[in-house]
Write a protein that holds these residues in place. Sequence first.
Motif, PDB file in Angstrom:
ATOM      1  N   PHE B  14       0.801  -1.207   0.000  1.00  0.00           N
ATOM      2  CA  PHE B  14       0.000   0.000   0.000  1.00  0.00           C
ATOM      3  C   PHE B  14       0.829   1.249   0.000  1.00  0.00           C
ATOM      4  N   ASN B  15       2.130   1.054   0.138  1.00  0.00           N
ATOM      5  CA  ASN B  15       2.958   2.228   0.076  1.00  0.00           C
ATOM      6  C   ASN B  15       3.095   2.776  -1.326  1.00  0.00           C
ATOM      7  N   GLU B  16       2.387   2.168  -2.227  1.00  0.00           N
ATOM      8  CA  GLU B  16       2.438   2.718  -3.568  1.00  0.00           C
ATOM      9  C   GLU B  16       1.045   2.925  -4.082  1.00  0.00           C
ATOM     10  N   TYR B  17       1.060   3.450  -5.266  1.00  0.00           N
ATOM     11  CA  TYR B  17      -0.179   3.641  -5.973  1.00  0.00           C
ATOM     12  C   TYR B  17      -0.685   2.283  -6.385  1.00  0.00           C
ATOM     13  N   PRO B  18      -1.713   1.782  -5.744  1.00  0.00           N
ATOM     14  CA  PRO B  18      -2.064   0.390  -5.950  1.00  0.00           C
ATOM     15  C   PRO B  18      -2.604   0.166  -7.343  1.00  0.00           C
ATOM     16  N   SER B  19      -3.251   1.180  -7.875  1.00  0.00           N
ATOM     17  CA  SER B  19      -3.821   0.925  -9.182  1.00  0.00           C
ATOM     18  C   SER B  19      -2.724   0.821 -10.229  1.00  0.00           C
ATOM     19  N   PHE B  20      -1.542   1.220  -9.841  1.00  0.00           N
ATOM     20  CA  PHE B  20      -0.431   1.036 -10.759  1.00  0.00           C
ATOM     21  C   PHE B  20       0.090  -0.394 -10.745  1.00  0.00           C
ATOM     22  N   SER B  21      -0.372  -1.171  -9.760  1.00  0.00           N
ATOM     23  CA  SER B  21       0.179  -2.519  -9.693  1.00  0.00           C
ATOM     24  C   SER B  21      -0.205  -3.267 -10.958  1.00  0.00           C
ATOM     25  N   LYS B  22       0.709  -3.957 -11.497  1.00  0.00           N
ATOM     26  CA  LYS B  22       0.505  -4.545 -12.814  1.00  0.00           C
ATOM     27  C   LYS B  22      -0.531  -5.662 -12.774  1.00  0.00           C
ATOM     28  N   SER B  23      -1.319  -5.713 -13.802  1.00  0.00           N
ATOM     29  CA  SER B  23      -2.352  -6.730 -13.793  1.00  0.00           C
ATOM     30  C   SER B  23      -2.076  -7.784 -14.831  1.00  0.00           C
ATOM     31  N   VAL B  24      -1.090  -7.605 -15.627  1.00  0.00           N
ATOM     32  CA  VAL B  24      -0.836  -8.544 -16.695  1.00  0.00           C
ATOM     33  C   VAL B  24       0.581  -9.049 -16.515  1.00  0.00           C
ATOM     34  N   ILE B  25       0.768 -10.293 -16.871  1.00  0.00           N
ATOM     35  CA  ILE B  25       2.049 -10.907 -16.633  1.00  0.00           C
ATOM     36  C   ILE B  25       2.881 -10.882 -17.897  1.00  0.00           C
ATOM     37  N   VAL B  26       4.096 -10.446 -17.803  1.00  0.00           N
ATOM     38  CA  VAL B  26       4.962 -10.407 -18.962  1.00  0.00           C
ATOM     39  C   VAL B  26       6.270 -11.080 -18.623  1.00  0.00           C
ATOM     40  N   CYS B  27       6.699 -11.990 -19.413  1.00  0.00           N
ATOM     41  CA  CYS B  27       8.005 -12.566 -19.182  1.00  0.00           C
ATOM     42  C   CYS B  27       8.704 -12.728 -20.513  1.00  0.00           C
ATOM     43  N   THR B  28       9.846 -12.124 -20.646  1.00  0.00           N
ATOM     44  CA  THR B  28      10.560 -12.155 -21.912  1.00  0.00           C
ATOM     45  C   THR B  28      11.818 -12.980 -21.785  1.00  0.00           C
ATOM     46  N   VAL B  29      11.989 -13.884 -22.657  1.00  0.00           N
ATOM     47  CA  VAL B  29      13.226 -14.625 -22.669  1.00  0.00           C
ATOM     48  C   VAL B  29      13.988 -14.289 -23.936  1.00  0.00           C
ATOM     49  N   ILE B 261     -21.320   1.759   2.198  1.00  0.00           N
ATOM     50  CA  ILE B 261     -19.978   1.414   1.735  1.00  0.00           C
ATOM     51  C   ILE B 261     -19.042   1.401   2.938  1.00  0.00           C
ATOM     52  N   THR B 262     -18.382   0.279   3.161  1.00  0.00           N
ATOM     53  CA  THR B 262     -17.468   0.144   4.303  1.00  0.00           C
ATOM     54  C   THR B 262     -16.066  -0.140   3.792  1.00  0.00           C
ATOM     55  N   LEU B 263     -15.107   0.556   4.359  1.00  0.00           N
ATOM     56  CA  LEU B 263     -13.710   0.347   3.964  1.00  0.00           C
ATOM     57  C   LEU B 263     -12.940  -0.164   5.176  1.00  0.00           C
ATOM     58  N   LEU B 264     -12.433  -1.393   5.086  1.00  0.00           N
ATOM     59  CA  LEU B 264     -11.676  -1.971   6.201  1.00  0.00           C
ATOM     60  C   LEU B 264     -10.188  -1.838   5.934  1.00  0.00           C
ATOM     61  N   GLU B 265      -9.484  -1.244   6.891  1.00  0.00           N
ATOM     62  CA  GLU B 265      -8.044  -1.075   6.743  1.00  0.00           C
ATOM     63  C   GLU B 265      -7.384  -1.604   8.023  1.00  0.00           C
ATOM     64  N   ALA B 266      -6.408  -2.472   7.834  1.00  0.00           N
ATOM     65  CA  ALA B 266      -5.769  -3.083   8.997  1.00  0.00           C
ATOM     66  C   ALA B 266      -4.853  -2.094   9.724  1.00  0.00           C
ATOM     67  N   GLY B 267      -4.320  -1.125   8.993  1.00  0.00           N
ATOM     68  CA  GLY B 267      -3.397  -0.169   9.594  1.00  0.00           C
ATOM     69  C   GLY B 267      -4.117   0.951  10.321  1.00  0.00           C
ATOM     70  N   ASP B 268      -3.332   1.966  10.705  1.00  0.00           N
ATOM     71  CA  ASP B 268      -3.883   3.072  11.472  1.00  0.00           C
ATOM     72  C   ASP B 268      -4.571   4.103  10.595  1.00  0.00           C
ATOM     73  N   HIS B 269      -4.210   4.104   9.315  1.00  0.00           N
ATOM     74  CA  HIS B 269      -4.782   5.095   8.422  1.00  0.00           C
ATOM     75  C   HIS B 269      -4.932   4.526   7.028  1.00  0.00           C
ATOM     76  N   ILE B 270      -5.885   5.085   6.290  1.00  0.00           N
ATOM     77  CA  ILE B 270      -5.923   4.735   4.877  1.00  0.00           C
ATOM     78  C   ILE B 270      -4.849   5.548   4.160  1.00  0.00           C
ATOM     79  N   LEU B 271      -4.489   5.120   2.998  1.00  0.00           N
ATOM     80  CA  LEU B 271      -3.473   5.794   2.181  1.00  0.00           C
ATOM     81  C   LEU B 271      -2.217   6.080   2.997  1.00  0.00           C
ATOM     82  N   ASN B 272      -1.775   5.099   3.799  1.00  0.00           N
ATOM     83  CA  ASN B 272      -0.698   5.400   4.736  1.00  0.00           C
ATOM     84  C   ASN B 272       0.677   5.568   4.081  1.00  0.00           C
TER      85      ASN B 272
END
Lengths: 577, 577
Positions: B14-29, B261-272
């Motif tokens: 969560f320390n990053e922009y989560p929507s930037f997390s890649k959703s497609v797998i790429v592997c180049t040989v 709408i409920t947002l559950l966050e395990a940490g102390d803050h959202i967008l921490n």
Amino acid sequence: MRWSSFYHRASRVFNEYPSFSKSVIVCTVISSGGGLGLVAYGDAVQSSSDNAKERKKKVVILGTGWAGTSFIKSMKSTSYDIHVVSPRNYFAFTPLLPSVTCGTVEARSIVEPIRNISRKSGVNIEFSEAECYKIDPKNRKVYCRADPEKKMGGIEDFSLDYDYLVIAMGAKSNTFNTPGVQEHAFFLKEVDDALRIRQKVVDLFEKASIPSIPVEEKKKLLSFVIVGGGPTGVEFAAELHDFVHEDLSKLYPSLKSYVKITLLEAGDHILNMFDKRITEFAETKFKRDGIDVKLGSMVIKVSEREISAKDRVTGKVGSIPHGMVVWSTGVGPRPEIVEFMKQVGQSNRRALATDEWLRVEGSDNIYALGDCATINQRKVMEDIASIFSKADKNNTGKLDVKEFHGVVDDIIERYPQVEIYLKKNQMKDIATLLKFSQESSVTVDIESFKSALSNVDTQMKNLPPTAQVAAQQGAYLADCFNRMETCEQYPEGPLRFRGTGRHRFHPFRYKHFGQFAPLGGEQTAAQLPGDWISIGHSTQWLWYSIYASKLVSWRTRALVVSDWGRRFVFGRDSSRI
Amino acid sequence: MRWSSFYHRASRVFNEYPSFSKSVIVCTVISSGGGLGLVAYGDAVQSSSDNAKERKKKVVILGTGWAGTSFIKSMKSTSYDIHVVSPRNYFAFTPLLPSVTCGTVEARSIVEPIRNISRKSGVNIEFSEAECYKIDPKNRKVYCRADPEKKMGGIEDFSLDYDYLVIAMGAKSNTFNTPGVQEHAFFLKEVDDALRIRQKVVDLFEKASIPSIPVEEKKKLLSFVIVGGGPTGVEFAAELHDFVHEDLSKLYPSLKSYVKITLLEAGDHILNMFDKRITEFAETKFKRDGIDVKLGSMVIKVSEREISAKDRVTGKVGSIPHGMVVWSTGVGPRPEIVEFMKQVGQSNRRALATDEWLRVEGSDNIYALGDCATINQRKVMEDIASIFSKADKNNTGKLDVKEFHGVVDDIIERYPQVEIYLKKNQMKDIATLLKFSQESSVTVDIESFKSALSNVDTQMKNLPPTAQVAAQQGAYLADCFNRMETCEQYPEGPLRFRGTGRHRFHPFRYKHFGQFAPLGGEQTAAQLPGDWISIGHSTQWLWYSIYASKLVSWRTRALVVSDWGRRFVFGRDSSRI
């Protein structure tokens, strides 16, 4: 025997614009709040709301296809509580489905939420996304299920009372019980079908690109077989050809030569409901494009990798390996409709029979529109004695010119086949048919009357299961409901020849505005009223503008037009999502 | 124990922009054609094609996400035969996935066929839509399957030889083995996930509209629970809130009050991972919007109708009934990667460890990028003796200023933590750290050298699994491949402290360009480099313009911008297709 039935059905269906065939089922039941009369109308309802509510009749509509949606859009009277039930919460502009299969137009551009449509209509319309699984005409109830998987522990089932029921549930693709079709073929009736086809086409190209696939297998994978040479099948074949040659050939250059598109048509020609010039043009164009059109080819079996067809002339059975079969040979009744037909004693029919006012035969508060219904036009010869005696006001057993002129308009309105017959035989009016001259002394007896009209019933035609018919029926019926009270008091329909007085409403009359057959490569054929034929690029633009104007909302209009623009600029997308 | 691990992973993600997390797998040989050297380059290759073909090294890329696609787009050298393998034939602009869930942007607007991208790159790139299920580093082979359902009788399996392998297969959503998540929760990593969420939201509203559903049940159906307060979870919550309040409330007016709408966050803050000001703004805005943010809430179980969470402070377990749970708590390794890690002796790691040149540790021809990999930055203290002896040119056991200046740039390039440490401690340069004054007579022995640098390794940080990192890694690696021959001859990297000569390439260095957190209601928070914070409507416009400019092609750019325009004019579509 089976084949003759196949031909019969196929030709009936293909005589129309197939992409107009409705893909969404709409059934509306207008159910009365307990038998009270309609007393409060329009603004008056608003003022004494509680009282008025009790009086409002309940209308239930089953289906949100062309007929149901057109009914909803045309409803203006606030004297009803309207409840729409359909498994799809949107209306789809089905003529553009073939365009969706290849991404020329996006699926979402041709749909409009039914709640948007009903909200804009200004009348009180409730919607439930559910399937009607049973109609109980005796107790005036429909039984519906919100979740076909029955996962909600029973609360997904509900029933609705109605005073009036409007059945507009459409039809399903007809497989004519051909083995393997249900399991292995793709249909093209619903938005989901079009999306499935789109995914599959790209999937086949991806599969054929795999390095380990031998050439023979590549050819099998890229063999697309379309069954049914009606407008839907033809348009899909053309779209697919354009998609392959304009877009996919750039991305899969090595596969282009393996692609084969085959169109199987059981009849003598494709587009056989169109003028011969259009048929010829289409067949020549397809030949030039490399689309293999096999005429007189009757499919007898579809398996996972092969489709078998019998040549109607030689009787020889041949097999074609395929990667994908698209089945588009017309429509048949849905199981719920078949069940209901049994209940109302119509079990031997192919669709729900209604009278000319769209009322289901044998019922006075259930209406059926669109593909699930067929109008059972009354024959002149069945009523000939009643017509004669009604006309013969002074009971002389002879009809003079004056007496005749008193009923001629009613005859023509009640029996539209008379007018068609006159036109076909190039007669000016019905008086000519009866050989009435200008002299007022001529009279006609019942036998001459019978013999003069004996052939008119040959001109009776079933309406095609098209979007145009369904939409006009929906609008017609809504108009009747809007003016129900007025027309009860001042009936506007033709004379009741077998009863007294007049019918409340004019009977439904279909106006044909022509039909299109897009042929790919930015060319379209059109057959317009008055047998006006138009083929080519300019017709494509006519097609663009008419379809854009017919779209259900400004939103879909803007989206479809921008989809077309995008396709011109960027081509079609081939991402497999 | 499990929970600490949960925290650790969640915070990393969560320390990053989560929507930037890649959703497609790429592997180049990149696999070499048989060990021949790279002799022919550029145009020269074209002239003696047969000969050159033999010499071309084979590169296999696994995956078409941010890393793989960025690699493909940046490849310019024609000295390789490149083969891309991925189960998805398109690249998806994943930061816009939360927008797809509610129809603010269409799925097809954010994808681009990989064949389009590779065609435009101008180099010879083949693509196969398949999953890599096994990597055999010993024989330099990858094993792939075109059809996960294995329906093609064996020909769907194929293998590819490689000289270089680029693994860019991404990661999968991490459930932390929480019971029921895999079965009952929705994820938000792939385009398909977003489309499933979109259908489900509308489906829930339709179900809740059914007349037979009691109010209690309506409330349960319309209870949306989002697990994970990172940018993806927050953006989805915001999108959903806007969709409900701007669009659905008009179509389902009676249901608006039941939506929760409920947002559950395990940490102390959202967008921490963001600045405190952004976190506070977001929490206040969500409170005002009626989004229930539950901090310190650790999910322990998800069932079909309920989600159970434990309060981290009180230890109390509570349950929330739900219609839908969206799980967005970060990523974990894919099973194929876990398997490969075992083979290369990395079984106790959470991602494939690479060196600073993105080469998988213990291999010289396999690279790993993006979410499936992590850079194992070499510690200064591990190499301290080698560094000192390399610097001490005249072997006196003492380092003078001149000797030191001979290696300082290499130290800083090879161990980026040194620079971070200096910056953090507000030191001008490394000479200050070593207490070198202007006098050239001062010398430093190994012990002072060690003690001065003893703390710099505390500043080592793993890179976040974001799109930004993956894209930069792909471009970096492609650049290395493009200049491989030149850099073999004229190495440009830092000194090899433990060997002789220089490294061929500069090590990979990540440049952070800041990140966004859209908060709904046309407001966005942004944290830009230099700790510049920007929140509000103008930041939303900054977001619009940056995202539009970052899109992969003019086609997607035009589509996304027109989607935004359409949403402003017509709202979001709620047809359930």
